[in-house]
Design a protein around this motif. Structure first.
Motif, PDB file in Angstrom:
ATOM      1  N   ILE A 284      84.338  -0.566 -47.542  1.00 53.29           N
ATOM      2  CA  ILE A 284      82.827  -0.488 -47.365  1.00 53.29           C
ATOM      3  C   ILE A 284      82.512  -0.033 -46.190  1.00 53.29           C
ATOM      4  O   ILE A 284      83.360  -0.026 -45.176  1.00 53.29           O
ATOM      5  N   ALA A 285      81.609   1.172 -46.146  1.00 52.19           N
ATOM      6  CA  ALA A 285      81.358   1.608 -44.895  1.00 52.19           C
ATOM      7  C   ALA A 285      80.750   0.646 -43.789  1.00 52.19           C
ATOM      8  O   ALA A 285      79.837  -0.184 -44.266  1.00 52.19           O
ATOM      9  N   PRO A 286      81.151   0.895 -42.620  1.00 50.94           N
ATOM     10  CA  PRO A 286      80.646  -0.081 -41.633  1.00 50.94           C
ATOM     11  C   PRO A 286      79.034  -0.055 -41.345  1.00 50.94           C
ATOM     12  O   PRO A 286      78.669   1.119 -41.638  1.00 50.94           O
ATOM     13  N   ALA A 287      78.473  -0.913 -40.909  1.00 51.01           N
ATOM     14  CA  ALA A 287      76.987  -0.770 -40.636  1.00 51.01           C
ATOM     15  C   ALA A 287      76.774   0.208 -39.363  1.00 51.01           C
ATOM     16  O   ALA A 287      77.729   0.462 -38.607  1.00 51.01           O
ATOM     17  N   GLY A 288      75.605   1.053 -39.785  1.00 51.82           N
ATOM     18  CA  GLY A 288      75.401   2.177 -38.765  1.00 51.82           C
ATOM     19  C   GLY A 288      76.310   3.428 -39.159  1.00 51.82           C
ATOM     20  O   GLY A 288      76.141   4.347 -38.472  1.00 51.82           O
ATOM     21  N   ALA A 289      77.136   3.466 -40.211  1.00 52.74           N
ATOM     22  CA  ALA A 289      77.722   4.591 -40.767  1.00 52.74           C
ATOM     23  C   ALA A 289      76.703   5.483 -41.114  1.00 52.74           C
ATOM     24  O   ALA A 289      75.715   5.288 -41.811  1.00 52.74           O
ATOM     25  N   LYS A 290      76.979   6.811 -40.701  1.00 54.97           N
ATOM     26  CA  LYS A 290      76.155   7.829 -41.423  1.00 54.97           C
ATOM     27  C   LYS A 290      76.063   8.149 -42.871  1.00 54.97           C
ATOM     28  O   LYS A 290      76.893   7.982 -43.621  1.00 54.97           O
ATOM     29  N   ALA A 291      74.919   8.260 -43.289  1.00 51.90           N
ATOM     30  CA  ALA A 291      74.745   8.608 -44.671  1.00 51.90           C
ATOM     31  C   ALA A 291      75.450  10.033 -45.126  1.00 51.90           C
ATOM     32  O   ALA A 291      75.294  10.873 -44.070  1.00 51.90           O
ATOM     33  N   PRO A 292      75.926   9.977 -46.355  1.00 49.72           N
ATOM     34  CA  PRO A 292      76.583  11.424 -46.677  1.00 49.72           C
ATOM     35  C   PRO A 292      75.432  12.474 -46.723  1.00 49.72           C
ATOM     36  O   PRO A 292      74.438  12.421 -46.863  1.00 49.72           O
ATOM     37  N   THR A 293      76.083  13.455 -46.213  1.00 48.38           N
ATOM     38  CA  THR A 293      75.087  14.760 -46.197  1.00 48.38           C
ATOM     39  C   THR A 293      75.261  15.779 -47.198  1.00 48.38           C
ATOM     40  O   THR A 293      74.624  16.774 -47.637  1.00 48.38           O
ATOM     41  N   THR A 294      76.521  15.564 -47.966  1.00 49.81           N
ATOM     42  CA  THR A 294      76.778  16.317 -49.149  1.00 49.81           C
ATOM     43  C   THR A 294      75.799  15.887 -50.552  1.00 49.81           C
ATOM     44  O   THR A 294      74.921  14.985 -50.262  1.00 49.81           O
ATOM     45  N   ALA A 295      76.339  16.510 -51.470  1.00 48.51           N
ATOM     46  CA  ALA A 295      75.414  16.407 -52.661  1.00 48.51           C
ATOM     47  C   ALA A 295      75.691  14.792 -53.237  1.00 48.51           C
ATOM     48  O   ALA A 295      77.011  14.556 -53.468  1.00 48.51           O
ATOM     49  N   VAL A 296      74.560  14.233 -53.922  1.00 54.77           N
ATOM     50  CA  VAL A 296      74.806  12.901 -54.364  1.00 54.77           C
ATOM     51  C   VAL A 296      74.374  13.177 -55.832  1.00 54.77           C
ATOM     52  O   VAL A 296      73.564  13.910 -56.351  1.00 54.77           O
ATOM     53  N   ARG A 297      74.607  12.131 -56.649  1.00 57.22           N
ATOM     54  CA  ARG A 297      74.036  12.007 -57.880  1.00 57.22           C
ATOM     55  C   ARG A 297      73.480  10.622 -58.272  1.00 57.22           C
ATOM     56  O   ARG A 297      74.105   9.611 -58.046  1.00 57.22           O
TER      57      ARG A 297
ATOM     58  N   ALA B 228      69.040  12.586 -45.646  1.00 57.78           N
ATOM     59  CA  ALA B 228      69.336  12.824 -44.120  1.00 57.78           C
ATOM     60  C   ALA B 228      69.592  11.849 -43.131  1.00 57.78           C
ATOM     61  O   ALA B 228      69.688  10.577 -43.736  1.00 57.78           O
ATOM     62  N   GLU B 229      70.281  12.037 -41.915  1.00 56.49           N
ATOM     63  CA  GLU B 229      70.593  10.879 -41.197  1.00 56.49           C
ATOM     64  C   GLU B 229      69.289  10.054 -40.833  1.00 56.49           C
ATOM     65  O   GLU B 229      68.050  10.492 -40.787  1.00 56.49           O
ATOM     66  N   ALA B 230      69.388   8.923 -40.182  1.00 55.28           N
ATOM     67  CA  ALA B 230      68.431   7.892 -40.003  1.00 55.28           C
ATOM     68  C   ALA B 230      67.304   8.543 -38.987  1.00 55.28           C
ATOM     69  O   ALA B 230      66.138   8.202 -39.117  1.00 55.28           O
TER      70      ALA B 230
ATOM     71  N   LEU C 278      78.302   5.183 -53.424  1.00 58.48           N
ATOM     72  CA  LEU C 278      77.823   5.481 -52.091  1.00 58.48           C
ATOM     73  C   LEU C 278      76.835   4.144 -51.833  1.00 58.48           C
ATOM     74  O   LEU C 278      76.673   3.910 -50.589  1.00 58.48           O
ATOM     75  N   PHE C 279      75.886   4.162 -52.966  1.00 59.12           N
ATOM     76  CA  PHE C 279      74.737   3.378 -52.530  1.00 59.12           C
ATOM     77  C   PHE C 279      74.416   2.536 -53.927  1.00 59.12           C
ATOM     78  O   PHE C 279      74.483   2.934 -54.856  1.00 59.12           O
ATOM     79  N   GLU C 280      74.129   1.209 -53.533  1.00 57.58           N
ATOM     80  CA  GLU C 280      73.531   0.574 -54.691  1.00 57.58           C
ATOM     81  C   GLU C 280      72.355  -0.249 -54.441  1.00 57.58           C
ATOM     82  O   GLU C 280      72.131  -0.534 -53.366  1.00 57.58           O
ATOM     83  N   SER C 281      71.681  -0.283 -55.574  1.00 53.76           N
ATOM     84  CA  SER C 281      70.229  -0.629 -55.547  1.00 53.76           C
ATOM     85  C   SER C 281      70.145  -2.118 -55.028  1.00 53.76           C
ATOM     86  O   SER C 281      70.924  -3.099 -55.858  1.00 53.76           O
TER      87      SER C 281
ATOM     88  N   VAL D 129      76.142   8.146 -56.402  1.00 55.50           N
ATOM     89  CA  VAL D 129      77.527   8.221 -56.069  1.00 55.50           C
ATOM     90  C   VAL D 129      77.750   9.860 -55.711  1.00 55.50           C
ATOM     91  O   VAL D 129      76.843  10.483 -55.788  1.00 55.50           O
ATOM     92  N   PRO D 130      78.999  10.151 -55.331  1.00 58.17           N
ATOM     93  CA  PRO D 130      79.028  11.532 -54.795  1.00 58.17           C
ATOM     94  C   PRO D 130      79.105  12.456 -56.164  1.00 58.17           C
ATOM     95  O   PRO D 130      79.761  12.153 -57.252  1.00 58.17           O
ATOM     96  N   ALA D 131      78.205  13.559 -56.024  1.00 59.76           N
ATOM     97  CA  ALA D 131      78.270  14.496 -56.958  1.00 59.76           C
ATOM     98  C   ALA D 131      79.564  15.262 -57.050  1.00 59.76           C
ATOM     99  O   ALA D 131      80.025  15.635 -55.870  1.00 59.76           O
ATOM    100  N   ARG D 132      79.873  15.634 -58.066  1.00 59.12           N
ATOM    101  CA  ARG D 132      81.159  16.479 -58.416  1.00 59.12           C
ATOM    102  C   ARG D 132      80.429  17.911 -58.414  1.00 59.12           C
ATOM    103  O   ARG D 132      79.364  18.110 -58.965  1.00 59.12           O
ATOM    104  N   SER D 133      81.355  18.918 -58.042  1.00 64.33           N
ATOM    105  CA  SER D 133      81.064  20.095 -57.978  1.00 64.33           C
ATOM    106  C   SER D 133      80.668  20.763 -59.429  1.00 64.33           C
ATOM    107  O   SER D 133      81.263  20.145 -60.565  1.00 64.33           O
TER     108      SER D 133
END
Length: 148
Positions: free
Chosen positions: A46-59, A75-77, A130-133, A144-148
């Motif tokens: 589990i990502a710690p609080a304050g962890a940066k959001a991914p900047t790569t592609a997501v699905r 983008a970042e906060a 990555l994120f859940e609603s 989720v992370p996007a696959r190429s």
């Protein structure tokens, strides 16, 4: 009566631990405490609080109707709300079709808003995704992370 038994049991264990901490047994008591901590394998998922959001592609995936689309990550906060171009594939999702903007927060959450700025969806960092609603409570959307 049950409370008294629990208090007695806790007091007894505390006495044993306190007597073990003194003298040469301090190292064994310390190893007992360290053995009680969750391993990094468990807590690292589990990502710690304050962890940066991914900047790569997501699905984005709407689990109700299967609508899915790939896009650049949020983008970042510090960037605040940014335009979120939802592709035609995600337009099939009633919730995602309403989204116009998104942003991450300092605590790692992700907020999606409509063109008027009202929150449509809110996500928290997920375990295994990555994120859940989390808002609205009946939303079944995941990121989720996007696959190429």
């Amino acid at each position: 009566m049950r409370f008294a038994a629990v208090a007695l049991g806790v007091g007894f264990v505390g006495t044993i631990l306190a007597s073990n901490i003194q003298g040469p047994n301090a190292a064994s008591a310390e190893s007992l405490v360290s053995a009680m901590r969750p391993s990094a394998e468990i807590t690292g998922s589990i990502a710690p609080a304050g962890a940066k959001a991914p900047t790569t592609a997501v699905r984005l995936i709407d689990l109700r109707n299967g609508a899915t689309c790939k896009m650049a990550g949020p983008a970042e906060a510090a960037a605040g709300f940014r335009r979120m171009p939802i592709g035609p594939d995600c337009a099939a999702s009633p919730e995602l079709a309403r989204v116009a903007y998104w942003k991450t927060t300092d605590d790692g959450a992700l907020i999606m808003a409509d063109s008027g700025g009202a929150t449509v969806l809110q996500f928290i960092p997920g375990d295994g995704v990555l994120f859940e609603s989390v808002y609205p409570s009946n939303a079944l959307i995941t990121i989720v992370p996007a696959r190429s």
